[in-house]
Design an enzyme around this catalytic site. Structure first.
Site, mmCIF file in Angstrom:
data_model
loop_
_atom_site.group_PDB
_atom_site.id
_atom_site.type_symbol
_atom_site.label_atom_id
_atom_site.label_comp_id
_atom_site.label_asym_id
_atom_site.label_seq_id
_atom_site.Cartn_x
_atom_site.Cartn_y
_atom_site.Cartn_z
ATOM 1 C CG HIS A 290 -32.419 39.654 98.885
ATOM 2 N ND1 HIS A 290 -33.071 38.454 98.852
ATOM 3 C CD2 HIS A 290 -31.205 39.437 98.351
ATOM 4 C CE1 HIS A 290 -32.265 37.548 98.325
ATOM 5 N NE2 HIS A 290 -31.126 38.131 98.010
ATOM 6 C CG ASP A 291 -39.062 41.061 100.775
ATOM 7 O OD1 ASP A 291 -38.563 39.924 100.919
ATOM 8 O OD2 ASP A 291 -40.200 41.241 100.329
#
Lengths: 353, 417
Positions: A120-121
């Site tokens: 995830h970012d």
């Protein structure tokens, strides 16, 4: 109508109240041990999500009633023997004011929380698994298992940006009238062949840890356990177009060891292979190993009660032996085989007798 | 042969086979010079007290006579290194003639019994010497928490009864050391009475002091002067109660500072006297916050968000909290409302509360309304959605009254964002 609604609300409220007053602090804290998944919103960093969940849990934990009052032994003059002996002392147990909540402060100040899900970012959203307390020890163990995760990626045809994201600076524009759904699917399967199918055999050869021509490899493959492990490069397992309404399209990607930015680059490549351009609008994770969308908690459920419930439902997911490192998986499969064959033999023996 | 023991081993040594109650001459224990309290007062260390048990020495001398020695001095006893910890001050040797011509242990006991009044050391004692030093331990001269003094301090106990959170108060700079010097009856009581008369009542009083413990260090006359200033500016009693309970630090500001800030606010936005009063009553923190925050937000509203100078006044009168909003959040909210939801300034002026809501809440609700085709914020058209209500109401009411869909649909939609 209003009466019915208030009645329903009252019932709902009473259920909630019942569940919170039933458990005392330490009982709730004991239950917060294991794994659960949240739905990570856009524009929040994964670390921030973990911190917010932690603070919400600590806030709710400290609001619960304390189960027992700490007591101390205090030495006081003995009233009963005062006439006989004026300096007589006695020890009595009294509730300790030092451990009063207002003096000592909140009981729970720290909570160990770890992020299980990788990839995830800031801009991505979707399922994000978290580990609490003892579960944090198993985070590396889980990540070594290299379970595939599934994404839905929204793309838009017609232009390209520096960051491959829709908010980036536009560097190129092109037409997309010639693009049809079959063409897109063709490109996707081609990409998959380039990235995956051709490579898969050699990939597994290099990264699965077994001889690919052995019986062992066959046994594993028959159970769907033949998969790469250890430090591997990103691998796309499956891609298919789920929606095509030009200029927008939506593809479902199953992959290993990915990052959100890698998937945005894939979308950019798809645009180039289609002799056009494409940017990524949204990267959304819908499954991470055993954690699915229905297990994840949305932002308003980041409270104590839903999380305790979620931990209870999600802990069994991590107990499957699929999570074992590959060496142990093999052992487990082979020993199971051995047990099965012996069992059959015994049954046959019994039947013969 | 010399045998050095403590009580327990001596007992074992003497009564190895028989279950005889061991008795010693009373004068061993009640000797006036062996006052245990005196000893403890000179050496108050806990560890020593715990280990200070009288040592007994049973000695067979050169002439094969046994003697029982109870000593205080290390030199007397000539102890081994392990046993040389904490001994009483006096030495007392049970005379050898008592123990003369004794061969059996039972005989020792008999001789000792005969020699005078006795006490039973296994029986309960009226005056257990060990408890005394614990009765009043010295207070620590330095501590990290007020909890160290709570058992001795009547003032702190009273504050806890009121509901003051000492764990928070002790973190405020300069407060805890001042608090320890105070007496509840003398220094604190009248201030609490004053706060009560202003309108802070019941549980709120504890919360108030938790948030602003500096109020206890102020003079009551000063506090009265500040309230009188508000009264002179025609604030009603209810308004003063609201102001004080919403901004506990308001009363810590001097009359001059409050006057200067009210004047600044009035000049800045050209407010009337009544408008200043309503704005301050709704958001008294405008006085306790830094002026730079207000200046910055006014600049942002005018120059970056493009509100007219006249509009600023209506915005602030309707929603005074806007002046205290964080810079980036204010800009982010406006960006979403103006650029994504396409709402012009004129509509925003009617519902300035929307600028003070949470961005993610607004985003979620707008996207949901858009997906079901109800994102109509124009009040001239039928079936429009009031911006004022959009973010203020809880999810259940939003689903029922604005979106008109089951709450499950909304929750499912949130998982597709």
């Amino acid at each position: 109508m209003i009466g019915v609604r208030t009645l329903v609300q009252l019932q709902n409220m009473s259920i909630v109240r019942k569940s919170t007053t039933k458990i005392v602090q330490h009982a709730a804290f004991e239950r917060l041990n294991g794994y659960f998944a949240v739905y990570k919103p856009q524009d929040v960093l994964p670390r921030q999500v973990a911190t917010r969940v932690k603070h919400a849990l600590l806030r709710d934990l400290n609001a619960l009633p304390e189960g027992y009052q700490e007591s101390v032994v205090s030495i006081v003059p003995d009233e009963a023997r005062l006439e006989h002996n004026p300096s007589a002392l006695t020890a009595v147990s009294v509730p300790s004011i030092r451990s009063h909540r207002l003096v000592r402060g909140p009981r729970y100040k720290h909570l160990k929380i770890g992020i299980i899900t990788e990839g995830h970012d800031l801009k991505s959203s979707g399922v994000m698994a978290l580990a609490l307390r003892d579960g944090v020890k198993k985070v590396e163990f889980y990540q070594e298992a290299r379970l595939p995760s599934i994404y839905t990626v929204h793309g838009r045809l017609g232009f390209a940006t520096f960051s491959h994201d829709i908010e980036g600076k536009i560097v190129e524009k092109s037409t997309y009238d010639h693009i049809t759904k079959p063409r897109l699917e063709k490109v996707l399967s081609g990409l998959l062949r380039i990235e995956c199918i051709v490579d898969l055999f050699s990939f597994l050869h290099r990264h699965s840890g077994v001889n690919i021509r052995s019986q062992e490899a066959y046994e594993l493959a028959a159970r769907g356990l033949l998969q790469p492990s250890g430090d591997i490069p990103t691998l796309l397992l499956d891609m298919r177009c789920s929606r095509f309404e030009p200029p927008d399209f939506e593809i479902e990607i199953q992959c290993l060891r990915e990052s959100a930015q890698y998937l945005r680059r894939v979308v950019n490549n798809i645009g180039l292979f289609l002799k056009s351009n494409a940017v990524c609008i949204k990267v959304r994770k819908i499954q991470d190993g055993p954690f699915k969308l229905e297990h994840s908690l949305i932002r308003k459920d980041w409270r104590l009660d839903p999380i305790i419930e979620a931990v209870r439902t999600c802990n069994p997911l991590m107990k499957t032996f699929n999570l074992l490192p590959l060496e142990l998986q093999k052992d487990a499969v082979l020993s199971q085989n051995l047990v099965d064959s012996n069992l059959f033999r015994e049954i046959e023996d019994i039947e013969e007798v | 042969m010399a045998l050095i023991t403590n009580w327990a081993t001596l007992r074992g040594f003497l009564s190895f086979s028989t279950s005889v109650c061991i008795k010693f001459p009373r004068n061993i224990f009640n000797h006036q010079n062996i006052s245990t309290t005196g000893r403890f007062s000179t050496k108050p260390s806990d560890m020593e007290l715990w280990q200070n048990k009288p040592k007994v020495k049973l000695v067979a001398n050169r002439h094969r006579k046994l003697s029982l020695e109870w000593s205080n001095h290390l030199e007397d006893m000539q102890l081994s290194k392990e046993d040389r910890i904490g001994l009483p001050q006096r030495s007392l040797v049970v005379s050898a003639d008592v123990l003369e011509n004794v061969s059996k242990k039972e005989d020792i006991l008999d001789k000792v019994e005969e020699s005078g009044p006795e006490i039973d050391i296994l029986a309960e004692m009226d005056e257990p010497p060990v408890l005394e030093p614990y009765a009043q331990l010295p207070l620590p001269s330095y501590t990290y928490t007020l909890a160290s003094y709570i058992e001795q301090s009547h003032t702190l106990q009273k504050l806890v009864e009121l509901g003051v959170d000492l764990s928070k108060v002790e973190k405020k700079q300069g407060v805890p050391s001042e608090l320890l010097k105070m007496d509840f009856e003398r220094d604190i009581k009248d201030k609490l009475f004053f706060l009560n008369s202003v309108g802070v009542e019941g549980e709120e009083l504890g919360n108030f002091v938790t948030k602003n413990p500096h109020i206890l260090l102020e003079d009551v006359q000063n506090l009265e002067a500040r309230v009188n200033y508000l009264k002179s500016k025609k604030f009603t009693d209810e308004a003063i109660t609201k102001i004080v309970s919403r901004a506990p630090y308001f009363l810590s500001f001097s009359v001059i500072r409050v006057d200067r800030k009210l004047g600044y606010l009035q000049q800045l936005l050209h407010l009337k006297g009544s408008e200043v009063r309503s704005v301050i009553t709704r958001e008294p923190r405008l006085v306790t916050f830094k002026v730079s925050r207000i200046q910055e937000n006014i600049f942002i509203l005018r120059e970056q968000l493009g509100f007219q100078k006249e509009d600023l006044k209506t915005l602030v009168v309707k929603e005074p909290k806007l002046l205290l909003r964080g810079k980036n959040r204010l800009i982010g909210m406006f960006d979403y409302i103006y650029n994504v939801m396409d709402i012009p300034h004129s509509v925003m002026l009617h519902a300035p509360h929307v600028l003070h809501s949470r961005l993610h809440k607004l985003q979620e609700r707008h996207q949901f309304l858009k997906s079901i085709g109800r994102d109509n914020y124009d009040p001239t058209q039928p079936g429009y959605v009031s911006l004022e209500r959009l973010t203020r109401i809880p999810d259940s009411v939003f689903c029922e009254e604005i979106a008109k869909t089951p709450a499950e649909d909304y929750n499912a939609f949130l998982k597709t964002l």
